[in-house]
Design an enzyme around this catalytic site. Structure first.
Site, PDB file in Angstrom:
ATOM      1  N   THR A  82       0.864  -1.104  -0.042  1.00  0.00           N
ATOM      2  CA  THR A  82      -0.010  -0.170  -0.084  1.00  0.00           C
ATOM      3  C   THR A  82       0.942   1.243  -0.016  1.00  0.00           C
ATOM      4  OG1 THR A  82      -1.709  -1.242   1.351  1.00  0.00           O
ATOM      5  CG2 THR A  82      -1.684   1.348   1.428  1.00  0.00           C
ATOM      6  N   GLN A 187       1.085  -9.619  -5.974  1.00  0.00           N
ATOM      7  CA  GLN A 187       0.591 -10.971  -6.017  1.00  0.00           C
ATOM      8  C   GLN A 187       1.487 -12.095  -6.938  1.00  0.00           C
ATOM      9  OE1 GLN A 187      -1.638 -12.377  -4.086  1.00  0.00           O
ATOM     10  NE2 GLN A 187      -2.760 -10.674  -3.384  1.00  0.00           N
ATOM     11  N   ALA A 208       5.953  -8.148   1.680  1.00  0.00           N
ATOM     12  CA  ALA A 208       6.421  -9.440   1.936  1.00  0.00           C
ATOM     13  C   ALA A 208       5.679 -10.583   2.585  1.00  0.00           C
ATOM     14  CB  ALA A 208       7.559  -9.139   3.137  1.00  0.00           C
ATOM     15  N   CYS A 333      -9.235  -7.403   1.480  1.00  0.00           N
ATOM     16  CA  CYS A 333      -9.189  -6.214   1.737  1.00  0.00           C
ATOM     17  C   CYS A 333     -10.400  -5.519   1.738  1.00  0.00           C
ATOM     18  CB  CYS A 333      -8.455  -5.314   0.694  1.00  0.00           C
ATOM     19  SG  CYS A 333      -6.772  -5.971   0.706  1.00  0.00           S
TER      20      CYS A 333
END
Ligand code: PMP
Length: 393
Positions: A82, A187, A208, A333
């Protein structure tokens, strides 16, 4: 070290098929994180403790650079994808021109793009996708033909469907038109090989925890020499060459590096193994459940992802009926939000179809036994939900 960390499955008895939300921590990452937490040192300090911390960060930077085949000096550690996406888009957009992205991006791109272009009407170009989730390349070429696009940001792999973007033609066309290219590869990193010597993007974001590192750690790759104005989000002590101020999260970064190395070393064996398990899961569900549809370009997907619409079976009810399997409706999300997946709607699915869609995502810890159990539970759950709804009408 007087202790040894052993790998535990995320939750005993639970089949964990939600790697796209987050992957279980790899044992190597756990070991490296705990070892770093167990020693003192600020990576900016010049005494021996500080140098020890800086060495852990340096190792992790090299491990991440090895996974991406870039230079370690091109990695900026952040708190996740993000932040990396925010940083990348702000810096690239500040270099001038419009910002082109796609309708199926993660909110960390779409919301950032909306926010930074809000006071410039027409500055945001949102490219459509087709029914398979592939970006409309004609629309991209048309936008680039105006020669006023400053940055193109397209995700390497979609978090809901796994659909991959063919970045080579995108970077070629964008660079010919004088635009920078950013990719949200959150991804894809650690799941499929990425070679930044071949793939000519200027900026790349990663997180990570999607490949077995800790949550809250990520990175932005900034290609050396990219024509970017210096545009940090956080000002302060000047860490990360000024791109990201703040004391480095040494333990998290050490874990990210160890996870990157484990992912790199395991990649050649894991990609075919996970692809086979995903294909088994998909084929079994399609044949045993019936009246369902797999979403996304079949031959252009991440190995471990399948997004399946079980018609007439709302995903929230299906998932509630199979508590022994961790899967997801749409993306984690946005779960809890009442609106259906913007990704599936952009692919032309109806609201009802989007609400009846489950995403299964597999990874390095997934076994054949997990797949057998997930198939049995899902078939039972979908049949139960359909029968309950049919009897209620
Ligand atoms: N981009 C994509 C494609 C993602 O899947 C995610 C995580 N769901 C993010 C960005 C954001 O990552 P993080 O929450 O770790 O910052």
């Amino acid at each position: 070290m007087g202790w040894k960390v052993t790998f535990q499955s995320p939750d005993v008895g639970l089949v964990y098929l939600d790697y796209n939300a987050t992957a279980p921590t790899r044992p190597e990452a756990l070991q490296a994180t705990l070892a770093a937490m167990n020693s003192v040192g600020n990576a900016s300090s010049t005494h021996r403790s500080g140098r020890g911390a800086a060495e852990r960060v340096d190792l992790a930077r090299r491990q991440l650079a090895d996974l991406l085949n870039c230079s370690h000096g091109e990695i900026v550690f952040t708190s996740g994808a993000t932040e990396a996406n925010n940083l990348a888009l702000r810096a690239a957009f500040a270099s001038g021109g419009r910002l082109a992205t796609s309708a199926v991006e993660h909110p960390a791109i779409l919301e950032t793009a909306k926010a930074i272009t809000a006071d410039q009407p027409g500055a945001l170009v949102v490219l459509a996708v087709d029914a398979d989730g592939l970006v409309d390349m004609d629309a991209l070429h048309a936008a680039l033909a105006t020669r006023d696009v400053g940055v193109v940001s397209l995700m390497a792999a979609n978090n809901e469907t796994g659909v991959l973007t063919d970045l080579a033609p995108v970077t070629k066309a964008a660079h010919e038109a004088g635009a920078l290219v950013h990719t949200d590869a959150t991804q894809m990193v650690g799941r499929l090989p990425i070679d930044l010597a071949e793939t000519d993007v200027d900026l790349l974001s990663l997180s990570a925890h999607k490949f077995g590192g800790p949550q809250g750690v990520g990175a932005l790759f900034v290609r050396r020499g990219a024509a970017l104005p210096y545009r940090p989000l956080l000002f302060g002590g000047g860490q990360e060459r000024g791109w990201r101020a703040g004391t480095l999260n040494v333990a998290g970064i050490a874990g990210a590096g160890a996870a990157a190395e484990a992912a790199r070393l395991g990649m050649a064996a894991e990609v075919p193994r996970i692809t086979r398990l995903r294909d088994l899961l998909e084929a079994a569900l399609v044949s045993q459940v019936g009246d369902c549809r797999v979403n996304g370009a079949a031959d252009r997907r991440l190995p471990g992802v399948t997004s399946i619409t079980f018609h007439s079976a709302p995903a929230d009810a299906v998932l509630a009926s199979m508590p022994d399997v961790a899967a997801s409706e749409g993306s984690a999300c946005s779960s809890g939000a009442p609106s259906p997946s913007h990704v599936l709607l952009a692919m032309g699915r109806s609201r009802e179809e989007a609400e009846c869609t489950v995403r299964f995502s597999l990874g390095y810890g997934t076994t054949a036994d997990d797949i057998d159990r997930a198939v049995a539970s899902t078939v039972r759950a979908v049949q139960h939900v359909r029968a309950t709804l049919a009897s209620a009408t």
